[in-house]
Design a protein around this motif. Structure first.
Motif, PDB file in Angstrom:
ATOM      1  N   THR A  71      -8.751 -40.998  25.886  1.00 13.64           N
ATOM      2  CA  THR A  71      -9.859 -40.056  25.729  1.00 13.64           C
ATOM      3  C   THR A  71     -10.541 -39.768  27.060  1.00 13.64           C
ATOM      4  OG1 THR A  71     -10.229 -40.829  23.469  1.00 13.64           O
ATOM      5  CG2 THR A  71     -12.037 -39.662  24.522  1.00 13.64           C
ATOM      6  N   LEU A  72     -10.769 -40.819  27.843  1.00  9.00           N
ATOM      7  CA  LEU A  72     -11.425 -40.631  29.141  1.00  9.00           C
ATOM      8  C   LEU A  72     -10.559 -39.793  30.083  1.00  9.00           C
ATOM      9  CD1 LEU A  72     -12.928 -44.192  29.706  1.00  9.00           C
ATOM     10  CD2 LEU A  72     -14.215 -42.065  29.414  1.00  9.00           C
ATOM     11  N   LEU A  73      -9.261 -40.045  30.081  1.00  9.13           N
ATOM     12  CA  LEU A  73      -8.384 -39.280  30.963  1.00  9.13           C
ATOM     13  C   LEU A  73      -8.324 -37.805  30.571  1.00  9.13           C
ATOM     14  CD1 LEU A  73      -5.431 -41.815  31.391  1.00  9.13           C
ATOM     15  CD2 LEU A  73      -7.031 -41.073  33.153  1.00  9.13           C
ATOM     16  N   ALA A  74      -8.371 -37.561  29.264  1.00  6.65           N
ATOM     17  CA  ALA A  74      -8.242 -36.176  28.806  1.00  6.65           C
ATOM     18  C   ALA A  74      -9.549 -35.395  28.887  1.00  6.65           C
ATOM     19  CB  ALA A  74      -7.709 -36.162  27.370  1.00  6.65           C
ATOM     20  N   LYS A  75     -10.684 -36.086  28.730  1.00  7.24           N
ATOM     21  CA  LYS A  75     -11.966 -35.373  28.619  1.00  7.24           C
ATOM     22  C   LYS A  75     -13.042 -36.005  29.496  1.00  7.24           C
ATOM     23  CE  LYS A  75     -10.846 -34.231  23.813  1.00  7.24           C
ATOM     24  NZ  LYS A  75     -11.287 -34.300  22.394  1.00  7.24           N
ATOM     25  N   TRP A  76     -12.656 -36.428  30.684  1.00  2.00           N
ATOM     26  CA  TRP A  76     -13.592 -37.149  31.558  1.00  2.00           C
ATOM     27  C   TRP A  76     -14.874 -36.349  31.814  1.00  2.00           C
ATOM     28  CZ3 TRP A  76     -13.889 -41.936  33.630  1.00  2.00           C
ATOM     29  CH2 TRP A  76     -14.779 -42.133  34.701  1.00  2.00           C
ATOM     30  N   GLU A  77     -14.747 -35.073  32.099  1.00  2.00           N
ATOM     31  CA  GLU A  77     -15.913 -34.270  32.481  1.00  2.00           C
ATOM     32  C   GLU A  77     -16.871 -34.032  31.324  1.00  2.00           C
ATOM     33  OE1 GLU A  77     -12.816 -33.399  32.917  1.00  2.00           O
ATOM     34  OE2 GLU A  77     -12.486 -33.524  35.103  1.00  2.00           O
ATOM     35  N   ARG A  78     -16.432 -34.211  30.115  1.00  2.00           N
ATOM     36  CA  ARG A  78     -17.280 -33.908  28.959  1.00  2.00           C
ATOM     37  C   ARG A  78     -18.262 -35.029  28.626  1.00  2.00           C
ATOM     38  NH1 ARG A  78     -13.136 -31.150  24.551  1.00  2.00           N
ATOM     39  NH2 ARG A  78     -12.088 -29.702  26.010  1.00  2.00           N
ATOM     40  N   PHE A  79     -18.052 -36.215  29.189  1.00  2.00           N
ATOM     41  CA  PHE A  79     -18.886 -37.353  28.826  1.00  2.00           C
ATOM     42  C   PHE A  79     -19.955 -37.601  29.888  1.00  2.00           C
ATOM     43  CE2 PHE A  79     -14.764 -38.340  26.785  1.00  2.00           C
ATOM     44  CZ  PHE A  79     -15.192 -38.375  25.469  1.00  2.00           C
ATOM     45  N   THR A  80     -21.075 -38.091  29.405  1.00  2.00           N
ATOM     46  CA  THR A  80     -22.139 -38.492  30.327  1.00  2.00           C
ATOM     47  C   THR A  80     -21.786 -39.836  30.950  1.00  2.00           C
ATOM     48  OG1 THR A  80     -23.391 -39.699  28.641  1.00  2.00           O
ATOM     49  CG2 THR A  80     -23.816 -37.321  28.844  1.00  2.00           C
ATOM     50  N   ASP A  81     -22.543 -40.197  31.986  1.00  2.00           N
ATOM     51  CA  ASP A  81     -22.286 -41.492  32.633  1.00  2.00           C
ATOM     52  C   ASP A  81     -22.505 -42.651  31.664  1.00  2.00           C
ATOM     53  OD1 ASP A  81     -21.637 -40.210  34.952  1.00  2.00           O
ATOM     54  OD2 ASP A  81     -23.580 -40.542  35.936  1.00  2.00           O
ATOM     55  N   ASP A  82     -23.511 -42.551  30.808  1.00  2.00           N
ATOM     56  CA  ASP A  82     -23.775 -43.619  29.840  1.00  2.00           C
ATOM     57  C   ASP A  82     -22.624 -43.750  28.850  1.00  2.00           C
ATOM     58  OD1 ASP A  82     -26.175 -44.243  31.020  1.00  2.00           O
ATOM     59  OD2 ASP A  82     -27.385 -43.036  29.616  1.00  2.00           O
ATOM     60  N   GLN A  83     -22.075 -42.612  28.416  1.00  2.00           N
ATOM     61  CA  GLN A  83     -20.944 -42.667  27.488  1.00  2.00           C
ATOM     62  C   GLN A  83     -19.711 -43.268  28.171  1.00  2.00           C
ATOM     63  OE1 GLN A  83     -20.951 -38.472  26.516  1.00  2.00           O
ATOM     64  NE2 GLN A  83     -21.770 -38.869  24.448  1.00  2.00           N
ATOM     65  N   LYS A  84     -19.478 -42.897  29.405  1.00  2.00           N
ATOM     66  CA  LYS A  84     -18.344 -43.476  30.132  1.00  2.00           C
ATOM     67  C   LYS A  84     -18.502 -44.977  30.309  1.00  2.00           C
ATOM     68  CE  LYS A  84     -17.536 -39.236  32.791  1.00  2.00           C
ATOM     69  NZ  LYS A  84     -17.661 -38.588  34.130  1.00  2.00           N
ATOM     70  N   ARG A  85     -19.723 -45.404  30.655  1.00  2.00           N
ATOM     71  CA  ARG A  85     -19.961 -46.835  30.828  1.00  2.00           C
ATOM     72  C   ARG A  85     -19.710 -47.598  29.531  1.00  2.00           C
ATOM     73  NH1 ARG A  85     -22.445 -50.252  34.205  1.00  2.00           N
ATOM     74  NH2 ARG A  85     -22.971 -48.538  35.636  1.00  2.00           N
ATOM     75  N   LEU A  86     -20.184 -47.048  28.408  1.00  2.00           N
ATOM     76  CA  LEU A  86     -19.981 -47.707  27.123  1.00  2.00           C
ATOM     77  C   LEU A  86     -18.487 -47.855  26.817  1.00  2.00           C
ATOM     78  CD1 LEU A  86     -21.048 -48.872  24.474  1.00  2.00           C
ATOM     79  CD2 LEU A  86     -21.158 -46.529  23.580  1.00  2.00           C
ATOM     80  N   MET A  87     -17.717 -46.795  27.044  1.00  2.00           N
ATOM     81  CA  MET A  87     -16.283 -46.853  26.781  1.00  2.00           C
ATOM     82  C   MET A  87     -15.597 -47.871  27.685  1.00  2.00           C
ATOM     83  SD  MET A  87     -15.156 -42.883  26.188  1.00  2.00           S
ATOM     84  CE  MET A  87     -15.901 -41.866  24.895  1.00  2.00           C
ATOM     85  N   LEU A  88     -15.955 -47.887  28.961  1.00  2.00           N
ATOM     86  CA  LEU A  88     -15.337 -48.822  29.898  1.00  2.00           C
ATOM     87  C   LEU A  88     -15.735 -50.267  29.589  1.00  2.00           C
ATOM     88  CD1 LEU A  88     -15.649 -46.822  33.233  1.00  2.00           C
ATOM     89  CD2 LEU A  88     -13.581 -47.280  31.916  1.00  2.00           C
ATOM     90  N   GLU A  89     -16.966 -50.481  29.140  1.00  2.00           N
ATOM     91  CA  GLU A  89     -17.377 -51.829  28.752  1.00  2.00           C
ATOM     92  C   GLU A  89     -16.581 -52.296  27.534  1.00  2.00           C
ATOM     93  OE1 GLU A  89     -21.540 -51.426  28.163  1.00  2.00           O
ATOM     94  OE2 GLU A  89     -22.068 -51.824  30.278  1.00  2.00           O
ATOM     95  N   THR A  90     -16.320 -51.379  26.604  1.00  2.00           N
ATOM     96  CA  THR A  90     -15.501 -51.729  25.437  1.00  2.00           C
ATOM     97  C   THR A  90     -14.079 -52.082  25.850  1.00  2.00           C
ATOM     98  OG1 THR A  90     -16.812 -50.225  24.069  1.00  2.00           O
ATOM     99  CG2 THR A  90     -14.694 -50.942  23.192  1.00  2.00           C
ATOM    100  N   VAL A  91     -13.513 -51.285  26.759  1.00  2.00           N
ATOM    101  CA  VAL A  91     -12.169 -51.580  27.276  1.00  2.00           C
ATOM    102  C   VAL A  91     -12.151 -52.939  27.963  1.00  2.00           C
ATOM    103  CG1 VAL A  91     -10.441 -50.889  28.994  1.00  2.00           C
ATOM    104  CG2 VAL A  91     -11.476 -49.172  27.486  1.00  2.00           C
TER     105      VAL A  91
END
Length: 379
Positions: free
Chosen positions: A174-194
């Motif tokens: 999801t991050l690779l396909a739609k990186w620009e669509r997410f906010t920094d907080d959303q990206k951090r949450l996803m990366l913390e889950t990973v």
């Protein structure tokens, strides 16, 4: 010129050692057949049973008195897995003269009980008639338990790996396909889950490696001086830092404690598992008692005992003997069920013991004891 075959004057003849005797009767070797761990059935040159040991009686449920003197195919009516009579297929007395054995295979006794059978054809001379037929039988239950354990391990590992890996794959894709669509907080949450899921996979792999070393007897223990009281204190501080109340824990250290030589990393692994079980599955105060005690190993006077108890519902009495087995999980327990199995392996690798019981407050109580195990140059 070969020694022992020369006829030259003065040549010294070296006698050849006698050929080993071959017999189908263990009594000829001074062995009591009833002491053998496997079922043993021996038939003479006429195909009549002359030996039917205690293990054969147990496995076949046929009294020895009924089997002795009977034709082998009657005393031991075996069939293959397709229902064909084994003795008619193999024909030990009338078959090929070069045949000396039957390799181990699964066969069925009357009633469908499966056994592992091996046969040996004893001949007094090469290509001569069969003098004895020696048959051994083994119960397949132990092997089946091992196979089931391996199958359960594979299924558990596959299940435990699939969940975090599916999560990792989903978030990274999801991050690779739609990186620009997410906010920094959303990206951090996803990366913390990973990151958390990657830690989960790493822990599972570490558990599997520990199990492999324990089962093969290759678990290495690197002994160093260990301050067991300080080690328990570090674990308590970590729980308090993560948000638990400090009064959830009660540490009681008896003094003086003997100097303990153990593997500090593995002792931490044991403490981590026992405290995590008490916090996650127990209730009330988690009490840790560290006391000197008699050493569990011969030749040493003292050891160190650590008891971890809680005030929860405890472990049912009927489950006490299964707590340290693979995949044991009490009611509403998560995880792989491998932690306590590994804890027991680590403690025993140190020469120690571990037990489980009911705590005075009604919860579970785990107690492990380690020998002092001081190096020889310090004793």
């Amino acid at each position: 010129m070969s020694v022992g075959t020369s006829s030259a004057p003065g040549a010294r003849r070296v006698p050849r050692p006698p050929a080993p005797r071959t017999s189908g009767d263990p009594a000829d070797l001074g062995i009591d057949p009833d002491q053998l761990p496997d079922a043993l059935v021996v038939a003479d040159e006429h195909g009549r049973v002359v030996c039917f040991n205690a293990a054969a009686v147990r496995i076949t449920a046929t009294p020895a008195a009924e089997a002795l003197g009977q034709p082998l195919e009657s005393a031991l009516p075996l069939e293959d897995l397709e229902g064909r009579r084994w003795w008619q297929l193999t024909d030990p007395y009338g078959g090929l003269a070069i045949r000396v054995r039957q390799p181990e295979r699964n066969l069925l006794l009357p009633g469908g009980r499966e056994v592992l059978v091996t046969a040996r054809y004893v001949r007094t001379e090469r290509l001569g008639p069969v003098h004895r037929v020696v048959v051994t039988l083994r119960d397949t239950e132990a092997r089946r338990r091992t196979e089931r354990s391996h199958a359960e391990l594979i299924a558990t590992v596959a299940h435990e790996l699939r969940s975090p890996l599916t999560s990792v794959k989903g978030f990274t894709a999801t991050l690779l396909a739609k990186w620009e669509r997410f906010t920094d907080d959303q990206k951090r949450l996803m990366l913390e889950t990973v990151d958390a899921d990657a830690d989960r996979v790493t822990r599972l792999i570490a558990e599997l490696l520990d199990i492999s070393r324990i089962d093969s007897g290759r678990l290495e223990v690197r002994r160093q001086p260990v301050d067991i009281g300080a080690a328990v204190g570090r674990h308590i501080q970590a729980y308090v830092a993560s948000g638990l109340e400090a009064d959830r824990f009660l540490l009681r250290l008896a003094q003086p404690l003997p100097d303990l030589w153990a593997d500090p990393d593995k002792v931490d692994q044991v403490l981590s598992n026992l405290l995590e079980n008490a916090v996650r599955h127990g209730e009330g105060t988690v009490t840790i008692d560290v006391t000197p005690t008699a050493s569990p190993r011969e030749g040493e006077d003292t050891g160190t005992s650590v008891t971890v108890s809680d005030e929860g519902a405890g472990i049912p009495e009927e489950s006490m003997n299964r707590v340290f087995t693979r995949f044991w999980r009490g009611s509403k327990r998560g995880g792989t069920g491998l932690g306590l199995y590994i804890v027991k392996g680590i403690v025993e690798a140190h020469g120690g013991t571990i037990t489980v019981g009911r705590a005075p407050g009604g919860g579970a109580e785990f107690r492990f004891t380690l020998p002092v195990a001081a190096p020889a140059y310090l004793t």
